[in-house]
Design an enzyme around this catalytic site. Structure first.
Site, short mmCIF file in Angstrom:
data_model
loop_
_atom_site.label_atom_id
_atom_site.label_comp_id
_atom_site.label_asym_id
_atom_site.label_seq_id
_atom_site.Cartn_x
_atom_site.Cartn_y
_atom_site.Cartn_z
N ARG A 77 14.02 47.96 -72.89
CA ARG A 77 15.28 47.59 -73.56
C ARG A 77 16.21 46.94 -72.54
O ARG A 77 16.39 47.44 -71.44
CB ARG A 77 15.93 48.84 -74.14
CG ARG A 77 17.22 48.60 -74.91
CD ARG A 77 17.76 49.92 -75.45
NE ARG A 77 16.80 50.55 -76.33
CZ ARG A 77 16.70 51.87 -76.49
NH1 ARG A 77 17.45 52.71 -75.80
NH2 ARG A 77 15.81 52.36 -77.33
N ARG A 146 25.33 53.69 -71.71
CA ARG A 146 24.33 52.72 -72.14
C ARG A 146 24.97 51.38 -72.50
O ARG A 146 26.15 51.15 -72.23
CB ARG A 146 23.52 53.30 -73.29
CG ARG A 146 22.73 54.54 -72.87
CD ARG A 146 21.69 54.91 -73.89
NE ARG A 146 20.89 56.05 -73.48
CZ ARG A 146 19.88 56.53 -74.18
NH1 ARG A 146 19.54 55.97 -75.33
NH2 ARG A 146 19.19 57.58 -73.76
N LYS A 210 22.98 60.98 -72.89
CA LYS A 210 23.41 59.59 -73.03
C LYS A 210 24.88 59.51 -73.45
O LYS A 210 25.42 60.43 -74.06
CB LYS A 210 22.53 58.86 -74.04
CG LYS A 210 22.54 59.48 -75.44
CD LYS A 210 21.51 58.81 -76.31
CE LYS A 210 21.39 59.53 -77.67
NZ LYS A 210 20.32 58.96 -78.49
N LYS A 212 27.76 56.52 -75.04
CA LYS A 212 27.84 55.19 -75.67
C LYS A 212 29.29 54.78 -75.86
O LYS A 212 30.11 55.57 -76.33
CB LYS A 212 27.11 55.20 -77.01
CG LYS A 212 25.62 55.53 -76.88
CD LYS A 212 24.92 55.56 -78.23
CE LYS A 212 23.43 55.83 -78.07
NZ LYS A 212 22.72 55.84 -79.37
N CYS A 431 15.45 51.79 -88.06
CA CYS A 431 14.92 51.94 -86.70
C CYS A 431 13.48 51.41 -86.67
O CYS A 431 12.93 51.01 -87.69
CB CYS A 431 14.96 53.40 -86.27
SG CYS A 431 13.82 54.46 -87.17
N CYS A 437 7.03 54.62 -81.99
CA CYS A 437 7.97 55.67 -81.58
C CYS A 437 7.32 57.04 -81.65
O CYS A 437 6.81 57.45 -82.71
CB CYS A 437 9.22 55.64 -82.44
SG CYS A 437 10.41 56.94 -81.99
N CYS A 476 13.24 59.46 -88.27
CA CYS A 476 13.50 60.82 -87.80
C CYS A 476 15.00 61.01 -87.76
O CYS A 476 15.77 60.06 -87.95
CB CYS A 476 12.86 61.06 -86.43
SG CYS A 476 13.82 60.42 -85.04
N CYS A 480 18.91 56.67 -84.47
CA CYS A 480 18.95 55.34 -83.87
C CYS A 480 19.48 54.28 -84.83
O CYS A 480 20.12 53.32 -84.41
CB CYS A 480 17.57 54.94 -83.36
SG CYS A 480 16.98 55.97 -82.00
#
Length: 570
Positions: A77, A146, A210, A212, A431, A437, A476, A480
């Site tokens: 990414r 991120r 993470k 954001k 996603c 994944c 899931c 995302c």
């Protein structure tokens, strides 16, 4: 810097601590030609370098029967603050995809690109190629700040340009200082007799999870600012950005059947001047660094730090670190969180074309030559390309003279303008999910076209084809695709089965709520059909689908993350 924890550190924290600032055993694992994989520890550390290990789950059983290891590959990414790249960079990205990965580019919901299907032997060449194009994947994943997202088109006005400016400054401000990336991927040699390496902001163990950051410009919430750990909402006065309202504590991920985990929308806590943005952001990030849970990763996001300790505590701690108080939040209003597809003209007279790209997947198919067509456009384009947080693409800065040439290339390569897209298709996100994944429980990207083909006739029969409804599909509950901000949210439970969530705010200001569990794909359409029919007949003028469902008591309004699991659905 004082990191506070009452319990034993998780293994991930110990791994970071002994990783020598994110080096670990990555270099040795990359050199191991016996396997296509890396060790578990290296797999975790690779995330800080923007890389995830995956395998093709469609082939798992077949390869197991053949006594072969899974077909391992990697996702890479990019770090691309504000989602902007030049035509030259586009051509380099396209070339690298065809040489070292699946021949496709995927626009993510964090306004950047992902490569899929990169074999271990090709990783270094891919990273080196990106570096030559002035691009990198540093901190695109991992327990750090991120990719910073902002409104996608700074060419529209000076206000948009300022937002993009801040996205770049924030991204650079919070980049890790370790030279591990340069040493491992670009063969940089450590400096002899250099001072011991340090991370002045992050420390040796970086963040608990993470983090954001996003910047929004009302009335457009096209980045879902309330899903961000830290949001800056521009306040415009007399045609200029006077400063930003600050929002904290957003986050989408949760775990099925674990009520201690939940999505959360951010709280607006005050206003800061533009010259205070970097200081405010750094101190907020440092509070999460020092107080986030480092013993339980499921409880380590900033949203839980806020809920555990309370907003009042947080504001006191922030004021103490800043040395000043935030001003009271100023009035603002969001009206939607989608992208204006099609052609628009900016203040400087240039044209900007936003193409709708379902799930952000740019690849050549028998129907549409996306990759080839955009490659040809990049060769003549004099502006740049801008990705959106809704997985669409803007060809920005097109002169009036070049506009017919762009349109001719689109037609030649069967790339459709989104003029005839339904309202729900324009606002659909998914996603990646299967087959790559490792967390996926059900289909998402591959199923979305089929789902839309089933829902669109229902909407058409009820006079709702043009009405905007936000649809989010994920394989899931990790969030995302921001599924819990969809007026219709579908979250994979197992193969072919999904939990259905309804009632989010159209402008991204309110979470949805569980309506039905464990539905098959056919059951989803059967359940939604009468609700859509009722909406077509009984909605108020201008009333959005999520608001209608709450007014009719099909679901309860969720105004705080902790209420996501509480009480009855209605």
């Amino acid at each position: 810097m004082t990191v506070k924890t009452a319990n034993a550190l998780s293994e991930d924290e110990n791994l970071k601590s002994r990783s020598r600032f994110l080096r670990g055993d990555i270099a040795a694992d990359l050199a191991d030609a016996v396997t296509g994989a890396v060790s578990t520890g290296s797999g975790k550390l690779l995330k800080f370098h923007g890389i995830y290990q995956q395998d093709d789950r469609d082939l798992r059983n077949e390869r197991q029967q053949q006594k072969l290891e899974p077909l391992y590959s990697f996702l890479l990414r990019l770090r691309l603050p504000g989602g902007i790249c030049t035509p030259e960079q586009w051509l380099a990205l396209d070339d690298l995809a065809r040489r070292y990965a699946y021949p496709s580019l995927r626009i993510t919901t964090r306004q950047t690109f992902q490569y899929h299907g990169v074999y271990k032997r090709n990783l270094k060449a891919l990273v080196a190629g990106l570096a030559q194009a002035g691009l990198d994947s540093i901190a695109a994943c991992g327990d750090v700040n991120r990719n910073v997202v902002s409104h996608n088109n700074p060419c529209l006005s000076s206000l948009h340009a300022e937002l993009h400016h801040w996205s770049r400054l924030l991204s650079e401000q919070f980049l890790p200082k370790t030279r591990a990336f340069q040493e491992i991927w670009l063969d940089e040699k450590p400096v002899a007799d250099a001072q011991p390496e340090q991370e002045p902001l992050y420390g040796a163990t970086y963040l608990p999870r993470k983090f954001k950051i996003g910047l929004a410009l009302p009335p457009h919430n096209d980045i879902d600012v309330f899903a961000q750990d830290l949001g800056f909402i521009a306040i415009v006065k007399r045609g200029k950005i006077a400063g930003f309202n600050v929002s904290v504590g957003g986050g989408m991920g949760m775990t099925h059947s674990d009520v201690a985990t939940y999505p959360r929308t951010a709280d607006v806590i005050g206003f800061c001047r533009s010259d205070q943005v970097l200081t405010v952001a750094e101190q907020i990030l440092s509070i999460q660094r020092d107080f986030g849970d480092r013993s339980n990763r499921k409880h380590a996001r900033f949203k839980y730090t806020l809920d555990d300790r309370g907003t009042d505590w947080f504001l006191r701690e922030l004021t103490s670190r800043l040395g000043f108080q935030l001003e009271p939040a100023q009035a603002f209003r969001f009206e939607h969180n989608g992208d204006p597809l099609g052609w628009v003209q900016g203040q400087q007279g240039l044209w900007h074309l936003t193409l709708g790209i379902l799930s952000g997947r740019i690849k050549d198919t028998p129907e549409t030559a996306w990759l080839v067509g955009l490659r040809e456009i990049a060769r003549i384009h004099q502006g740049d390309f801008r990705l959106t947080a809704n997985q669409n693409l803007t060809v920005a800065g097109v002169s009036a003279d070049n506009k017919p040439r762009i349109e001719a290339l689109l037609a030649e390569h069967r790339i459709p303008l989104p003029d005839n897209w339904s309202g729900i298709r324009r606002h659909a996100i998914s996603c990646v999910s299967l087959p790559t994944c490792g967390l996926a429980m059900a289909e998402s990207e591959r199923w979305l076209p089929d789902l839309l083909s089933l829902l669109e006739p229902v909407l058409q029969r009820n006079g709702l084809s043009e009405d905007a409804i936000t649809l989010r599909v994920t394989g899931c509950p990790n969030g995302c695709g921001r599924p819990f901000l969809g007026e219709i949210g579908l979250v994979g439970k197992s193969l072919g089965r999904y939990n259905l969530y309804l009632g989010a705010g159209f402008a991204g200001e309110r979470l949805n709520k569980l309506y039905r569990e464990n539905l098959t794909e056919d059951e989803i359409v059967a359940v939604l059909t009468p609700l859509i029919e009722q909406y077509g007949k009984q909605r108020h003028k201008g009333e959005h689908f999520g608001d209608f469902l709450i007014r009719k008591k099909h679901v309860a309004a969720v105004t705080a993350g902790r209420d996501f699991h509480t009480g009855d659905n209605k």
